[in-house]
Design a protein around this motif. Structure first.
Motif, mmCIF file in Angstrom:
data_model
loop_
_atom_site.group_PDB
_atom_site.id
_atom_site.type_symbol
_atom_site.label_atom_id
_atom_site.label_comp_id
_atom_site.label_asym_id
_atom_site.label_seq_id
_atom_site.Cartn_x
_atom_site.Cartn_y
_atom_site.Cartn_z
ATOM 1 N N GLU A 1 -4.738 9.057 3.091
ATOM 2 C CA GLU A 1 -4.457 9.308 1.675
ATOM 3 C C GLU A 1 -4.492 8.004 0.880
ATOM 4 N N ALA A 2 -3.985 6.931 1.483
ATOM 5 C CA ALA A 2 -4.030 5.630 0.808
ATOM 6 C C ALA A 2 -5.481 5.225 0.539
ATOM 7 N N TYR A 3 -6.333 5.422 1.527
ATOM 8 C CA TYR A 3 -7.749 5.069 1.370
ATOM 9 C C TYR A 3 -8.418 5.930 0.306
ATOM 10 N N GLY B 1 -3.833 -6.178 9.170
ATOM 11 C CA GLY B 1 -3.674 -7.621 9.010
ATOM 12 C C GLY B 1 -2.724 -8.010 7.898
ATOM 13 N N ASN B 2 -2.320 -7.035 7.076
ATOM 14 C CA ASN B 2 -1.497 -7.351 5.906
ATOM 15 C C ASN B 2 -0.268 -6.449 5.768
ATOM 16 N N LYS B 3 0.141 -5.760 6.837
ATOM 17 C CA LYS B 3 1.191 -4.752 6.704
ATOM 18 C C LYS B 3 2.521 -5.356 6.256
ATOM 19 N N ASP B 4 2.856 -6.559 6.727
ATOM 20 C CA ASP B 4 4.109 -7.181 6.286
ATOM 21 C C ASP B 4 4.045 -7.542 4.809
ATOM 22 N N ARG B 5 2.912 -8.066 4.387
ATOM 23 C CA ARG B 5 2.736 -8.439 2.987
ATOM 24 C C ARG B 5 2.803 -7.206 2.088
ATOM 25 N N ILE B 6 2.161 -6.124 2.515
ATOM 26 C CA ILE B 6 2.155 -4.902 1.713
ATOM 27 C C ILE B 6 3.557 -4.325 1.597
ATOM 28 N N ASN C 1 2.224 5.524 1.323
ATOM 29 C CA ASN C 1 0.957 6.025 1.852
ATOM 30 C C ASN C 1 0.345 5.061 2.854
ATOM 31 N N ILE C 2 0.424 3.775 2.555
ATOM 32 C CA ILE C 2 -0.095 2.762 3.476
ATOM 33 C C ILE C 2 0.622 2.849 4.820
#
Length: 455
Positions: A258-260, A284-289, A251-252
């Motif tokens: 939908e994620a929100y 800012g966190n897409k790689d981490r997620i 979803n992210i």
């Protein structure tokens, strides 16, 4: 002497073979016991309540069994396998629509590419403990020839999209670009009937029948043929924890709205306040997620819901609360809105322990880049003197700390009602890099606290 040596070698060989056989037996036994345990976990949840009106599916095993049946249907339709496709259709549906193996693709759409069904809602009617009807609503999209979702192409194009955004004179919404890249989806509905006695299933691929015939029962069981046998899916809590996390990550990546909306409302409002702030967090966190993996999990069955508390490989916590299978609300940490068990632990702790817990929350927020939370607990006079704005504070943190930070507690002092803790914050992946701080904290009512620090 030579004969004795041969006997010894023979004896050693026999013993080695016995050890190997015993080892294989123990491995097989362990795997079987593990499978049986998973089966028991899956079986104890049951197939769901007996009901004559549609309700959401509560059994993970049943949910993923139905999903397996749908995958079979879409694969047969893609492969133009008229015989197997015909064998899994409802006999009543075949009769009503005049379907034969020869005309089946005049009556039912075949697919020119492999498909992936994304289930959004699954309802069930349990005729009795032997038979069930399942109404599945969702979307369907293409998958590439290797069997991977074509949406994976988006990740390959994301860098190009971001370069366009950064280099353009006009403000471009990254998520609008994603919508253009992603393969189109169409609405999908299908009915699946399961015979739990014979482990057989049948399909009705016709959305018109839901409103007209939802209350019609199954006249009898589903006769076994060469195509319609299913094996019940075995889903335990560990597997479900992984599925929930993967759903959130998908979803992210592809369905940011939908994620929100899946975030628990109180948490969503307190942590982010708006979808725009949430999108900034994701960007800012897409790689981490995308790298999140389930490290540990705990499950709590509460009234009318099931709570999964998940810890990832970086010791971040996530709380999924399911009211039905894959129908969940989510929190991305346990400090914005503490869990009841955490509140009880905090309330029973000593002041020194409370200070340590608060510092740990603060460093966890640092790792989550939740600078808003960190800023809110800073003493107001300290803010005015050193960090008049949140952006000033953010600049300080991003300059002086690391992507992944580890906490070490040092000496503790108490001066009146002021608590002082010397701490070290290390780069988790390079322990030679660290920042030494003196945390100065005052405990307020309930869970509230305020702090400052000296470097």
């Amino acid at each position: 002497m030579s004969q004795n040596l041969k006997n010894i070698k023979l004896y050693i060989g026999v013993v080695a073979i016995i050890i190997i056989v015993i080892s294989i037996f123990l491995i097989v036994k362990y795997r079987q016991e593990k499978y049986n345990k998973m089966l028991e976990e899956s079986a104890t949840e049951g197939i769901g309540p007996i009901n004559s009106e549609p309700v959401e599916v509560e059994s993970e095993s049943t949910y993923y069994t139905v999903e397996w049946c749908i995958d079979k249907y879409t694969n047969y339709a893609y492969e133009k396998d008229s015989k197997n496709l015909y064998n899994i259709l409802s006999k009543e549906y075949i009769q009503e629509e005049g379907i034969t193996e020869q005309n089946i693709f005049n009556k039912i759409n075949g697919y020119d590419s492999s498909k992936i069904v994304r289930i959004k809602k699954m309802l069930q009617i349990m005729e009795n403990e032997n038979y069930g009807r399942f109404f599945v609503f969702g979307t369907i999209r293409n998958a590439d020839e290797s069997g991977q979702d074509e949406d994976t192409d988006i990740s390959e194009n994301m860098d190009d999209v971001e370069n366009i955004v950064q280099n353009s004179d006009e403000k471009i919404n990254v998520y609008e670009e994603i919508e253009e890249i992603r393969q189109p989806e169409t609405d999908f509905f299908i009915e699946v009937k399961l015979d739990f006695i014979n482990s057989t299933y049948e399909i009705i691929p016709d959305h018109r029948r839901y409103n007209d015939e939802v209350n019609e029962g199954m006249a009898s069981g589903i006769e076994l043929n060469s195509s319609n046998k299913y094996e019940p899916s075995v889903i335990n809590n560990e597997t479900m924890s992984i599925y929930l996390m993967e759903d959130y990550k998908e979803n992210i990546k592809f369905y940011i709205d939908e994620a929100y909306n899946s975030l628990k409302e109180e948490y969503r409002n307190k942590r982010f306040g708006s979808i725009e702030n949430f999108k900034k967090y994701v960007e800012g966190n897409k790689d981490r997620i995308s790298d999140i993996n389930v490290k540990e999990y705990a499950v709590d069955n509460v009234q009318n819901s099931k709570k999964y508390i998940i810890k990832d490989q970086e010791d971040n916590y996530y709380v999924f609360e399911e009211t039905a299978v894959m129908n969940y609300s989510l929190m991305l940490d346990i400090y914005t809105i503490p869990l009841q068990e955490n509140i009880e632990t905090y309330e029973s702790a000593t002041d020194k322990q409370k200070v340590a817990m608060n510092i740990n929350k603060w460093v966890t927020a640092l790792n989550n880049q939740d600078y808003k939370y960190m800023y809110e607990v800073i003493n107001s006079q300290f803010k005015q003197k050193y960090f008049p704005t949140l952006q000033d504070f953010t600049n300080f943190l991003s300059t002086n700390f690391f992507i992944y930070n580890s906490l070490s507690l040092g000496n503790y002092y108490l001066e009146g009602d002021t608590h002082i803790y010397e701490i070290s914050i290390q780069n988790r992946y390079n322990e030679e890099q660290s920042v030494e701080l003196s945390i100065i904290m005052r405990l307020n009512e309930g869970l509230e606290y305020e702090m400052s620090f000296g470097v």
